[in-house]
Design a protein around this motif. Structure first.
Motif: not given
Length: 496
Positions: A40-42, A44, A48, A58-59, A180, A183-184
């Motif tokens: 989900v980080t790279h 999703c 972008s 979003d990722c 989303v 994950w941050r």
């Protein structure tokens, strides 16, 4: 009054060790934080686009190669932090280095948490990596130099234990945060233990051995006395001073403190103990740089053993097994269950590290290391058999048993022995080279194993089986037992 050499777990010493190991927890969190929420980080659904939040995308879209580098970039930071860490901890001391090392985790985690571009994510991982590298050098050094002789193994394992807890919690907490924009938060959480250690470490004492190396002898004695409350520290203090500043300085300190006949009598015993092997009085030794350690025969012998242990720790294939575990679990379970099984693997790692914590001061370092290396060899071979004959149950059992083998010995002991066999005047240089080598091998495995695995699949574990066998032979012939021995006596044994 009890001799401090007979103490095991005085409360204040345990407190100092636990607080110093908060950095190891942060290290583990950085390692594990990218595992569960990685996709989900790279990759999703909205890429972008600013769908969920107007402030952040979003990722951060990345292809697999770039994502692999972004995750592994903290190893590059670890190499840098470890390489220069020796000079930093020698100049500023162990305590201050541990305190200010947290700045890297704080900056790095916040950069990742608010990242709007791939570059911010990578730079954040680099900052975290620098702190991981410096912390993986300084924390074991501090723990080894402050722990009692009888509990140094248990305390040393706390370093690896904290790393494993960090990896485990990052994986568990990562499950509900794998969306989303949550994950941050998963990446930013590491700032919490970093801030806590930054504050709490001020309540801990500096390493007595480092203070002695700076000729701050009275501060060193006071620091040692705080770490050994209610105990007679004279014999231990004598040995520390002798190991760093030489026999003459140690005798002078004992004479200075001889307030009664008992201390005078013990001083004579010290001299008999230290000179009974016919050795000459030791002279003060200046700090050695990374070139000088190779010119001294004794320190060169120590340095080679330490470097080999760190190379073995990475090349024996733990990170590769963890990588391959997902593929193994996918053979027997669906995608979601495989995710849970990956977490079970970290739980197995956690439990096995507890076992190591219990056994390390009972069995000793050398037997546990030999058992671990033999286990890694056997279960790597069983992984190959399970792969060739497509035996899913054998593959899963082999992964768990391999992880147990690694966790009881190959994981914690190289870091522990680095501080146990290195004298204070060479510990920073040896530790810096070993830490840099460890992170370099970590990065090498992370980048090369997927390529090797793609070419020869499960047969790639034959490489790790061979390395584990070579490691067993090396340990059998060259690695000494350090259980219940002072650092100074361990170093002296290499002189013969």
């Amino acid at each position: 009054m009890v001799n401090s050499l007979d103490l095991k777990l005085p409360g204040y010493m345990v407190y100092c060790v636990v607080i110093s190991c908060l950095g190891s927890f942060s290290n583990g969190w950085v390692i594990g934080s990218a595992n569960v929420p990685g996709t989900v980080t790279h990759a999703c659904q909205n890429g972008s686009a600013h769908v969920v939040s107007k402030a952040f995308p979003d990722c951060l879209p990345m292809n697999d190669a770039l994502w692999g580098f972004a995750v592994a970039s903290f190893c590059v930071g670890g190499l840098v932090g470890g390489f220069f860490g020796g000079a930093i901890q020698t100049k500023f001391g162990r305590k201050k280095t541990i305190i200010f090392n947290n700045i890297g985790w704080i900056i790095g985690s916040l950069l990742i948490g608010v990242s709007v571009h791939t570059a911010m994510f990578i730079v954040g991982r680099l900052f975290c990596g620098i702190s991981c590298g410096l912390g993986s050098l300084t924390t074991p050094t501090y723990v080894g130099e402050t722990s009692t002789v009888k509990a140094r193994g248990t305390m040393g394992t706390c370093n690896q234990f904290a790393i494993v807890i960090g990896i485990l919690l990052a994986s568990v907490i990562g499950l509900p945060l794998a969306s989303v924009p949550l994950w941050r938060i998963n990446y930013a959480i590491v700032a919490i233990p970093a801030i806590a250690q930054f504050i709490l470490m001020y309540g801990c004492v500096e390493s007595p051995r480092w203070l002695i190396s700076q000729n701050r002898l009275e501060e060193a004695r006071a620091s040692l006395q705080r770490l050994r409350p209610g105990a007679d520290v004279e014999e231990e203090f004598y040995m520390m001073v002798e190991g760093v500043l030489g026999t003459a300085a140690a005798k002078a300190m004992v004479n200075y403190s001889s307030a009664n006949d008992d201390v005078d009598e013990r001083k004579d015993t010290f001299e008999e103990n230290h000179l009974e092997d016919g050795s000459e009085d030791q002279d003060a030794r200046p700090q050695m740089n990374m070139i000088q350690i190779w010119r001294d025969p004794t320190i060169r012998k120590i340095g080679i053993i330490v470097l080999m242990l760190h190379v073995i720790q990475q090349l024996i294939g733990m990170n590769a097994v963890m990588y391959y575990s997902t593929t193994i679990f996918n053979m027997s379970f669906d995608a979601q269950m495989s995710q849970y099984m990956a977490i079970v693997t970290t739980v197995v790692n956690f439990v096995a590290t507890i076992v190591s914590l219990i056994l390390i001061d009972r069995m000793g370092r050398r037997p546990l290391l030999l058992i671990a290396e033999a286990g890694a060899c056997i279960f790597s071979v069983l992984l190959i058999i399970g792969y060739v004959y497509q035996i899913g149950a054998l593959l899963i059992v082999s992964v768990f048993c391999y992880v147990i083998s690694f966790a009881i010995g190959v994981g914690p002991i190289p870091w522990m022995l680095t501080s146990e066999v290195s004298p204070v005047y060479a510990s920073s240089s040896i530790g810096a080279l070993a830490t840099a080598m460890n992170w370099a091998m970590n990065f090498l495995i992370g980048q090369c194993f997927p390529i090797i695995f793609a070419a020869i699949q499960g047969y790639s574990f034959a490489i790790f089986a061979a390395i584990a066998l070579a490691a067993f032979i090396f340990t059998w012939f060259f690695v000494p037992e350090t259980k219940n021995r002072t650092i100074e006596s361990i170093v002296r044994s290499f002189e013969h």
